[in-house]
Design a protein around this motif. Sequence first.
Motif, mmCIF file in Angstrom:
data_model
loop_
_atom_site.group_PDB
_atom_site.id
_atom_site.type_symbol
_atom_site.label_atom_id
_atom_site.label_comp_id
_atom_site.label_asym_id
_atom_site.label_seq_id
_atom_site.Cartn_x
_atom_site.Cartn_y
_atom_site.Cartn_z
ATOM 1 N N ASP A 34 0.788 -1.236 0.000
ATOM 2 C CA ASP A 34 0.000 0.000 0.000
ATOM 3 C C ASP A 34 0.817 1.281 0.000
ATOM 4 O O ASP A 34 0.246 2.373 -0.081
ATOM 5 C CB ASP A 34 -0.935 0.010 1.220
ATOM 6 N N GLY A 35 2.130 1.192 0.131
ATOM 7 C CA GLY A 35 2.933 2.410 0.145
ATOM 8 C C GLY A 35 4.381 2.114 0.459
ATOM 9 O O GLY A 35 4.714 1.015 0.917
ATOM 10 N N GLU A 36 5.255 3.088 0.227
ATOM 11 C CA GLU A 36 6.672 2.903 0.510
ATOM 12 C C GLU A 36 7.307 4.223 0.921
ATOM 13 O O GLU A 36 6.764 5.297 0.684
ATOM 14 C CB GLU A 36 7.407 2.340 -0.712
ATOM 15 N N GLY A 37 8.475 4.100 1.565
ATOM 16 C CA GLY A 37 9.198 5.295 1.945
ATOM 17 C C GLY A 37 10.650 4.989 2.258
ATOM 18 O O GLY A 37 10.988 3.871 2.659
ATOM 19 N N LEU A 38 11.525 5.973 2.054
ATOM 20 C CA LEU A 38 12.940 5.878 2.401
ATOM 21 C C LEU A 38 13.314 7.077 3.267
ATOM 22 O O LEU A 38 12.806 8.186 3.068
ATOM 23 C CB LEU A 38 13.827 5.876 1.151
ATOM 24 N N TRP A 39 14.208 6.836 4.216
ATOM 25 C CA TRP A 39 14.766 7.929 5.020
ATOM 26 C C TRP A 39 16.263 7.681 5.116
ATOM 27 O O TRP A 39 16.697 6.671 5.650
ATOM 28 C CB TRP A 39 14.137 7.939 6.413
ATOM 29 N N ILE A 40 17.067 8.591 4.561
ATOM 30 C CA ILE A 40 18.515 8.415 4.511
ATOM 31 C C ILE A 40 19.185 9.675 5.058
ATOM 32 O O ILE A 40 18.855 10.796 4.659
ATOM 33 C CB ILE A 40 19.009 8.152 3.067
ATOM 34 N N ILE A 54 -4.087 0.261 10.360
ATOM 35 C CA ILE A 54 -4.583 1.251 11.323
ATOM 36 C C ILE A 54 -4.147 2.644 10.863
ATOM 37 O O ILE A 54 -2.997 2.825 10.452
ATOM 38 C CB ILE A 54 -4.059 0.954 12.735
ATOM 39 N N ASP A 55 -5.067 3.604 10.919
ATOM 40 C CA ASP A 55 -4.814 4.968 10.453
ATOM 41 C C ASP A 55 -4.285 4.933 9.024
ATOM 42 O O ASP A 55 -3.104 5.167 8.756
ATOM 43 C CB ASP A 55 -3.831 5.692 11.373
ATOM 44 N N LEU A 56 -5.195 4.617 8.105
ATOM 45 C CA LEU A 56 -4.803 4.345 6.725
ATOM 46 C C LEU A 56 -4.103 5.516 6.063
ATOM 47 O O LEU A 56 -3.230 5.337 5.217
ATOM 48 C CB LEU A 56 -6.041 3.940 5.915
ATOM 49 N N GLU A 57 -4.468 6.735 6.444
ATOM 50 C CA GLU A 57 -3.872 7.919 5.824
ATOM 51 C C GLU A 57 -2.643 8.432 6.569
ATOM 52 O O GLU A 57 -1.709 8.955 5.976
ATOM 53 C CB GLU A 57 -4.921 9.036 5.726
ATOM 54 N N GLY A 58 -2.625 8.277 7.911
ATOM 55 C CA GLY A 58 -1.609 8.961 8.702
ATOM 56 C C GLY A 58 -0.401 8.147 9.103
ATOM 57 O O GLY A 58 0.557 8.687 9.650
ATOM 58 N N GLY A 59 -0.404 6.852 8.827
ATOM 59 C CA GLY A 59 0.656 6.012 9.363
ATOM 60 C C GLY A 59 1.842 5.782 8.459
ATOM 61 O O GLY A 59 2.517 4.754 8.558
ATOM 62 N N ARG A 60 2.124 6.724 7.565
ATOM 63 C CA ARG A 60 3.215 6.511 6.611
ATOM 64 C C ARG A 60 4.574 6.487 7.301
ATOM 65 O O ARG A 60 4.795 7.171 8.293
ATOM 66 C CB ARG A 60 3.188 7.597 5.536
ATOM 67 N N GLN A 61 5.495 5.706 6.721
ATOM 68 C CA GLN A 61 6.827 5.528 7.308
ATOM 69 C C GLN A 61 7.898 5.565 6.218
ATOM 70 O O GLN A 61 7.563 5.434 5.044
ATOM 71 C CB GLN A 61 6.887 4.186 8.036
ATOM 72 N N PRO A 62 9.176 5.673 6.675
ATOM 73 C CA PRO A 62 9.685 5.869 8.034
ATOM 74 C C PRO A 62 9.120 7.144 8.649
ATOM 75 O O PRO A 62 8.829 8.116 7.953
ATOM 76 C CB PRO A 62 11.195 5.948 7.856
ATOM 77 N N MET A 63 8.998 7.120 9.983
ATOM 78 C CA MET A 63 8.363 8.206 10.724
ATOM 79 C C MET A 63 9.356 8.792 11.723
ATOM 80 O O MET A 63 10.084 8.046 12.377
ATOM 81 C CB MET A 63 7.121 7.680 11.454
ATOM 82 N N ALA A 64 9.370 10.114 11.817
ATOM 83 C CA ALA A 64 10.272 10.796 12.744
ATOM 84 C C ALA A 64 9.463 11.491 13.835
ATOM 85 O O ALA A 64 8.282 11.798 13.660
ATOM 86 C CB ALA A 64 11.128 11.814 12.002
#
Length: 618
Positions: A34-40, A54-64
Amino acid sequence: MCGMAGWLSYSRDLRQHRDTVQRMTDTMALRGPDGEGLWIDGPIALGHRRLSVIDLEGGRQPMAANQPGHENDVAVISYVGEVYNFRELRAELVSKGHHFKTNSDTEVVLRAYVEWGEQFAERLNGMYGFALWDIRKQELLLVRDRMGVKPLFYFPTADGVIFGSEPKAILANALVPRRIQADGMRELLELVKTPGQAIFAGMREVLPGEIVKVNRDGIKTRRYWQLEAREHTDSLQQTIQHTRDLLEDIVDRQMITDVPLCVLLSGGLDSSTITSLASKKLLAQGKENVRTFSLDFKDHGEEFVSDGFRLTPDTPFVWDLVKWVDSNHGQIILDSRELADPALRLAVVRALDLPPAYWGDLYPSLYRLFEEVRKQSTVALSGEAADEVFGGYRWFHDPAAIPADTFPWMSTATVKLFDGKNLFDQGLLTKLDMPTFVQDSYRQALDAVPELPGEDATNRRMRQITHIHLTRYVQSLLDRKDRMSMAVGLELRVPFCDHRLVEYAFNIPWEMKTFDGREKSILRAAARDLLPDSIVQRIKNPYPATQDPAYEKELRSAMSNIVADPNAPVRQLLDLGRVKDTLGREAGKVSPLHERMGMERVVGMNSWLAEYDVSVDI
């Protein structure tokens, strides 16, 4: 549920290696569609693939996250799993000044670390595996849940570590060799799971209940949870009631989701108890009744024959429970011949990163089952681990297996159920010294069992057997369920692995656990009013395996192709004489279990060695 990957390299600026990190993260696409993310940032890279639950819109990651009252971020997380007490933790953190941007449990875990440091792990109730980077300390934490429901692997390097939810994420980094040595081969050939031991050379698995800390000084590990031996002071009735109270709370917590949920129903005591509790909860809330799914094979019900291990077909008991709770039920019927399909078997190997361990048809059947379930549900509850927690397996009650000086499931009475080495080269097996490996592993398992002063011999022995199952045997089952479910984007939750229930049941005296002369006496008594009598009285039955001769015919065909192919990588490991002798026997008749497992292992091992280009260094 999601999948994660990452790389910590103190001698590199990983912004220059974004392609490698992206490639590692891409291997987790099936776990997180459902989604992807990178944090470098300099030496650290975190990748994440998301399955939104849970929290389909707000739980995107990586999260700071920042510290309350400050603007700068202090920690970043790539998180896999679910924390079932996140609402209570969130309320406590709010009272301490934390402000939340999302409604996700991910942010709760991250802010729990900001507030409590490393001790935050002790506060979590759930299944998880995650990487957390402390920006201030320039330090990485790898954390796994107490029972090891969610996987987490790592590969130490000279200047840091490479890590991921599955080995494939780590193997996508060119620094990691695709090699197997003697220890890895031993684990592949026996049903012996050494905690922390990954099959690929140099790779490790974070232990259940462990924190792996990586900084410029190297790698350190700490167990934040292990089973402890404690005196059990509750009466029988108090024990039954407390077990019921725990189960109701656990199922209630694990039903929290923002996506469709179901229960996997086998018609056994374990899954039926979960189903009935879920149904009761939903109906009390005025909601639609629980959705359930079961598995059967085409013509299995009519042609089922007891093999001495599986005593009865599941389907009649499934329908007894469905009628009892009036669940919204779907029965998934599989064609046995399809389970031997090479493309499906390859999908299984790619999901496992390993050859199937035993009873090879269980893996493709689970894969197909979960594939069908995923069309209607994103989260499923499963009855896995109740046998380990409450003493359900046959060998827990076998007078020959209990005193055996080995793993109970490998005792003289049951060893053929799990053997499968008969087609491998005897010289290889001699070199690997399998008996010594099993004995050494068993001694290590015994050494890890906590002792209760003054405990009598029977309870001491049953505590040993229970602990070995909860720390060794169950890992193989949880791994199988995790890989097959996540390969199709289905989140599987296991209520019987809640650490509170495991801790409590581990310390119930054996005479109380078997007070009615049966297996799982406490669970049966705690769930009696929830179930029809047919299920209350049903004897433990394992996950179904196909008995269709057509399946074995396809299996033999796959083995014949290996014999005919001089380049088949598994040939170097086989006794080709025995393989040809097996193929020359009467076809169209189901072989003894250990012979069929031998064929399963050969076919699975060949597929794995070829697909992963594994070098064997023994």
